[in-house]
Write a protein that holds these residues in place. Structure first.
Motif, PDB file in Angstrom:
ATOM      1  N   ASN A  54      16.207   4.752 -36.303  1.00  0.00           N
ATOM      2  CA  ASN A  54      15.764   5.339 -37.572  1.00  0.00           C
ATOM      3  C   ASN A  54      14.263   5.146 -37.799  1.00  0.00           C
ATOM      4  O   ASN A  54      13.683   5.793 -38.666  1.00  0.00           O
ATOM      5  N   SER A  55      13.667   4.252 -37.029  1.00  0.00           N
ATOM      6  CA  SER A  55      12.226   4.024 -37.145  1.00  0.00           C
ATOM      7  C   SER A  55      11.538   4.553 -35.894  1.00  0.00           C
ATOM      8  O   SER A  55      11.783   4.064 -34.795  1.00  0.00           O
ATOM      9  N   PRO A  56      10.654   5.544 -36.028  1.00  0.00           N
ATOM     10  CA  PRO A  56       9.991   6.098 -34.840  1.00  0.00           C
ATOM     11  C   PRO A  56       9.024   5.119 -34.177  1.00  0.00           C
ATOM     12  O   PRO A  56       8.621   5.338 -33.036  1.00  0.00           O
ATOM     13  N   ALA A 156      16.334  18.064 -25.180  1.00  0.00           N
ATOM     14  CA  ALA A 156      15.336  18.303 -26.230  1.00  0.00           C
ATOM     15  C   ALA A 156      15.694  17.492 -27.461  1.00  0.00           C
ATOM     16  O   ALA A 156      16.844  17.107 -27.666  1.00  0.00           O
ATOM     17  N   ALA A 157      14.691  17.227 -28.283  1.00  0.00           N
ATOM     18  CA  ALA A 157      14.867  16.526 -29.559  1.00  0.00           C
ATOM     19  C   ALA A 157      13.973  17.209 -30.583  1.00  0.00           C
ATOM     20  O   ALA A 157      12.764  16.983 -30.614  1.00  0.00           O
ATOM     21  N   GLY A 158      14.558  18.074 -31.397  1.00  0.00           N
ATOM     22  CA  GLY A 158      13.756  18.831 -32.353  1.00  0.00           C
ATOM     23  C   GLY A 158      12.798  19.753 -31.622  1.00  0.00           C
ATOM     24  O   GLY A 158      13.189  20.541 -30.761  1.00  0.00           O
ATOM     25  N   ASP A 159      11.520  19.630 -31.953  1.00  0.00           N
ATOM     26  CA  ASP A 159      10.493  20.451 -31.306  1.00  0.00           C
ATOM     27  C   ASP A 159      10.093  19.916 -29.936  1.00  0.00           C
ATOM     28  O   ASP A 159       9.316  20.558 -29.227  1.00  0.00           O
ATOM     29  N   ASP A 310       7.719  18.394 -36.171  1.00  0.00           N
ATOM     30  CA  ASP A 310       8.843  17.963 -37.001  1.00  0.00           C
ATOM     31  C   ASP A 310       8.924  16.443 -37.132  1.00  0.00           C
ATOM     32  O   ASP A 310       9.700  15.920 -37.915  1.00  0.00           O
ATOM     33  N   ARG A 311       8.111  15.725 -36.365  1.00  0.00           N
ATOM     34  CA  ARG A 311       8.151  14.262 -36.365  1.00  0.00           C
ATOM     35  C   ARG A 311       6.890  13.648 -36.948  1.00  0.00           C
ATOM     36  O   ARG A 311       6.845  12.451 -37.232  1.00  0.00           O
ATOM     37  N   TYR A 312       5.883  14.443 -37.153  1.00  0.00           N
ATOM     38  CA  TYR A 312       4.566  13.945 -37.526  1.00  0.00           C
ATOM     39  C   TYR A 312       4.604  13.139 -38.823  1.00  0.00           C
ATOM     40  O   TYR A 312       4.104  12.002 -38.878  1.00  0.00           O
ATOM     41  N   GLU A 313       5.183  13.696 -39.879  1.00  0.00           N
ATOM     42  CA  GLU A 313       5.173  13.030 -41.179  1.00  0.00           C
ATOM     43  C   GLU A 313       5.930  11.713 -41.141  1.00  0.00           C
ATOM     44  O   GLU A 313       5.501  10.720 -41.735  1.00  0.00           O
ATOM     45  N   ILE A 315       6.415   9.713 -38.577  1.00  0.00           N
ATOM     46  CA  ILE A 315       5.617   8.723 -37.843  1.00  0.00           C
ATOM     47  C   ILE A 315       4.469   8.211 -38.707  1.00  0.00           C
ATOM     48  O   ILE A 315       4.214   7.002 -38.787  1.00  0.00           O
ATOM     49  N   ARG A 316       3.774   9.138 -39.386  1.00  0.00           N
ATOM     50  CA  ARG A 316       2.633   8.750 -40.214  1.00  0.00           C
ATOM     51  C   ARG A 316       3.080   7.823 -41.339  1.00  0.00           C
ATOM     52  O   ARG A 316       2.442   6.792 -41.610  1.00  0.00           O
ATOM     53  N   GLU A 317       4.180   8.171 -42.020  1.00  0.00           N
ATOM     54  CA  GLU A 317       4.665   7.352 -43.127  1.00  0.00           C
ATOM     55  C   GLU A 317       5.133   5.988 -42.645  1.00  0.00           C
ATOM     56  O   GLU A 317       4.877   4.965 -43.293  1.00  0.00           O
ATOM     57  N   ASN A 318       5.828   5.967 -41.517  1.00  0.00           N
ATOM     58  CA  ASN A 318       6.314   4.703 -40.979  1.00  0.00           C
ATOM     59  C   ASN A 318       5.152   3.795 -40.584  1.00  0.00           C
ATOM     60  O   ASN A 318       5.173   2.580 -40.811  1.00  0.00           O
ATOM     61  N   TRP A 319       4.100   4.397 -40.009  1.00  0.00           N
ATOM     62  CA  TRP A 319       2.931   3.614 -39.622  1.00  0.00           C
ATOM     63  C   TRP A 319       2.253   3.021 -40.859  1.00  0.00           C
ATOM     64  O   TRP A 319       1.839   1.859 -40.864  1.00  0.00           O
ATOM     65  N   ALA A 320       2.145   3.833 -41.925  1.00  0.00           N
ATOM     66  CA  ALA A 320       1.513   3.354 -43.162  1.00  0.00           C
ATOM     67  C   ALA A 320       2.305   2.190 -43.765  1.00  0.00           C
ATOM     68  O   ALA A 320       1.720   1.211 -44.249  1.00  0.00           O
ATOM     69  N   GLU A 321       3.631   2.274 -43.709  1.00  0.00           N
ATOM     70  CA  GLU A 321       4.473   1.187 -44.223  1.00  0.00           C
ATOM     71  C   GLU A 321       4.239  -0.099 -43.437  1.00  0.00           C
ATOM     72  O   GLU A 321       4.130  -1.182 -44.020  1.00  0.00           O
ATOM     73  N   GLU A 322       4.177   0.042 -42.098  1.00  0.00           N
ATOM     74  CA  GLU A 322       3.952  -1.135 -41.265  1.00  0.00           C
ATOM     75  C   GLU A 322       2.563  -1.718 -41.503  1.00  0.00           C
ATOM     76  O   GLU A 322       2.377  -2.940 -41.517  1.00  0.00           O
ATOM     77  N   ALA A 323       1.567  -0.852 -41.687  1.00  0.00           N
ATOM     78  CA  ALA A 323       0.198  -1.320 -41.902  1.00  0.00           C
ATOM     79  C   ALA A 323       0.062  -2.043 -43.232  1.00  0.00           C
ATOM     80  O   ALA A 323      -0.717  -3.005 -43.351  1.00  0.00           O
TER      81      ALA A 323
END
Length: 512
Positions: A54-56, A156-159, A310-313, A315-323
């Motif tokens: 669930n976490s990229p 494949a996985a999404g895009d 389809d995965r960009y947002e 990943i970005r949100e998860n990275w911000a949470e970790e940071a």
């Protein structure tokens, strides 16, 4: 130079199994078969990498390398991380694919569009003589062919659609060790097998093991725990990234030549092991051309890009949470409260902050005490495992002696006496088998106990917990348990330095 894609033609004759998946009859079908030009195909095995899917950003830590000091500059132990390109949400694992076999001569011809001559069983031999650039070109050509002719066959996985490339060293070593299908002892060992000998698994320079030349992948040898064939010996397999030294547990800053893994048919027994890394120049100093080693071969990996639309947002949100999550070094509530107290002038707020600081201090001390007691408990468990393994090994030796004696007596008996003796021998052998299985299970738990203390408990706390437990047992006059604790502590000190010891070495360490 652009690739001319050759579609699958109706007249392309299907290949014999020996050119695609020769070990299927003995070891089961490959997890994935991808088509190839000229009527060919390539077999792949799925490599599961357990993570929080669930976490990229979640990945799996493991230790590459070995603890042998003689080659430490190249392959000493170091931490690394891995995640597969695809996710199995139901199983809770990520995964990627790696070729079940080394690229063979028939597949090399097919990828290059050389379909005119018939494909023969002898072309199941591993393709050698490649340059690193040849290997990259094979992955490019094959992926482009699949994209045009068999796009739906690619996972494949999404895009994100799968593509082929050379493996990274962590991808190769994790798969070579057996991945999640190997138990802790097997995964950490110098080689992926405990039973049998190297000729059962590899072609290398020894009588009856290949004669020093590349061999046909006919399923004559045994697979590793993932079902991969010839991961040791035969062709030495080219890696994606260049060589770096091991700078005492991390990659050195200087980047060098190409890397091969797995050893080759031209190496001797002692030179073939999972952590083996070899560096070669990319270009020959004699000819000036790209270096084409006689034993240079390849094994492809099937993976995908990391970031897609389809995965960009996510990943970005998860990275911000970790940071935003403070690290252990930054998250010191007592230091933060002390700073606030220094600045606070309101007496009531100072009293409230003082009370809060006291609560934090009590909670921290309680947590430290809890961890300390857990370390003592784990040490005690380790001592108990030592005693159990020693007792189990003595019983194995006794039952083995009894079985041999019964077998000898059996040869002298006839009639009903022989039948009764045979029943006794069968019961004895059954007990011996069950006991050996039990010892193996205890040994896995023993390794897990050592790993917990070596990896999860700081050295200072480990030593304090040991000293405290020694005092406790001495005062309670638990002489036998104290002896076992001291033996376990000696084993732990060895394990901290050599966590990759084999199952046999670990058992020997425990019972001696």
């Amino acid at each position: 130079m652009s690739l001319t894609v050759t579609p699958v033609l109706a007249q392309d004759a299907p290949w014999p199994d020996i050119l695609i998946d020769p070990s299927a009859r003995l070891h089961g079908d490959a997890d994935l078969i991808l088509p190839m030009g000229c009527g060919g195909a390539m077999a792949f095995q799925r490599v599961d990498v357990p993570v929080d899917v669930n976490s990229p950003l979640a990945d799996r830590p493991f230790r590459m390398g070995q603890s042998d000091a003689t080659t430490a500059f190249s392959d000493y132990l170091k931490p690394t991380y891995l995640r597969g390109a695809f996710d199995d949400l139901e199983a809770g694992v990520s995964y990627y694919y790696i070729a079940r076999y080394e690229l063979n001569e028939a597949q090399y011809r097919a990828v290059r569009g050389d379909c005119d001559a018939p494909f023969k069983p002898i072309e199941a031999r591993a393709k050698g003589g490649l340059t690193w650039f040849d290997a990259v070109d094979v992955s490019r050509r094959y992926t482009e062919w699949l994209m045009v002719n068999a796009r739906d066959a690619l996972p494949a996985a999404g895009d994100r659609i799968g593509f082929l490339r050379l493996p990274t060293e962590p991808e190769w070593e994790y798969a070579a060790r057996g991945g999640a299908r190997a138990d802790g002892a097997t995964f950490a060992a110098r080689r992926f097998f405990a039973d049998g000998s190297l000729p059962d698994y590899a072609a290398f320079r020894a009588p009856g093991s290949g004669g020093g030349g590349l061999t046909v992948m006919g399923g004559r040898r045994a697979p590793n725990p993932l079902g991969l064939m010839d991961i040791y010996g035969n062709a030495e397999e080219l890696m994606l990234e260049p060589f770096r030294l091991n700078a005492i547990g991390r990659s050195h800053g200087q980047t060098g030549g190409l890397v091969t893994r797995g050893g080759s048919a031209d190496l001797e027994d002692a030179q073939i092991y999972t952590a083996k890394r070899s560096e070669y120049p990319l270009f020959s100093s004699f000819s000036g051309q790209a270096l084409a080693g006689e034993y240079f071969g390849m094994r492809l990996v099937l993976t995908a890009v990391v970031v897609s639309e389809d995965r960009y947002e996510r990943i970005r949100e998860n990275w911000a949470e970790e940071a935003d999550r403070p690290s252990d070094a930054e998250a010191d509530p007592l230091a933060a409260l002390a700073a606030l107290l220094e600045e606070e002038v309101d007496p009531r707020r100072r009293d409230a902050l003082s009370g809060l600081r006291l609560e934090f201090r009590v909670a921290r001390e309680a947590a430290a005490e809890s961890l300390f007691q857990a370390a003592k408990s784990t040490l005690l468990s380790g001592a108990a495992f030592v005693e159990t393994l020693q007792d189990g090994n003595l019983e194995v030796q006794r039952l083995t002696r009894d079985s041999l004696a019964l077998r000898d007596r059996l040869a002298l008996l006839q009639g009903s006496q022989r039948e009764q003796m045979m029943q006794t021998l069968v019961l004895n052998v059954d007990r011996l088998t069950a006991l050996r299985d039990s010892v193996d299970t205890y040994l896995l738990s023993y390794r897990a106990t050592l790993e917990t203390l070596a990896s999860d408990v700081e050295e200072t706390m480990r030593e304090e917990a040991y000293t405290s437990l020694v005092q406790d047992l001495a005062q309670a006059e638990q002489t036998q348990l104290l002896t076992m604790l001291n033996r376990f502590w000696a084993d732990l000190l060895v394990y901290v330095e050599t966590p990759d010891m084999s199952k046999g070495d670990l058992l020997a360490q425990a019972i001696n």
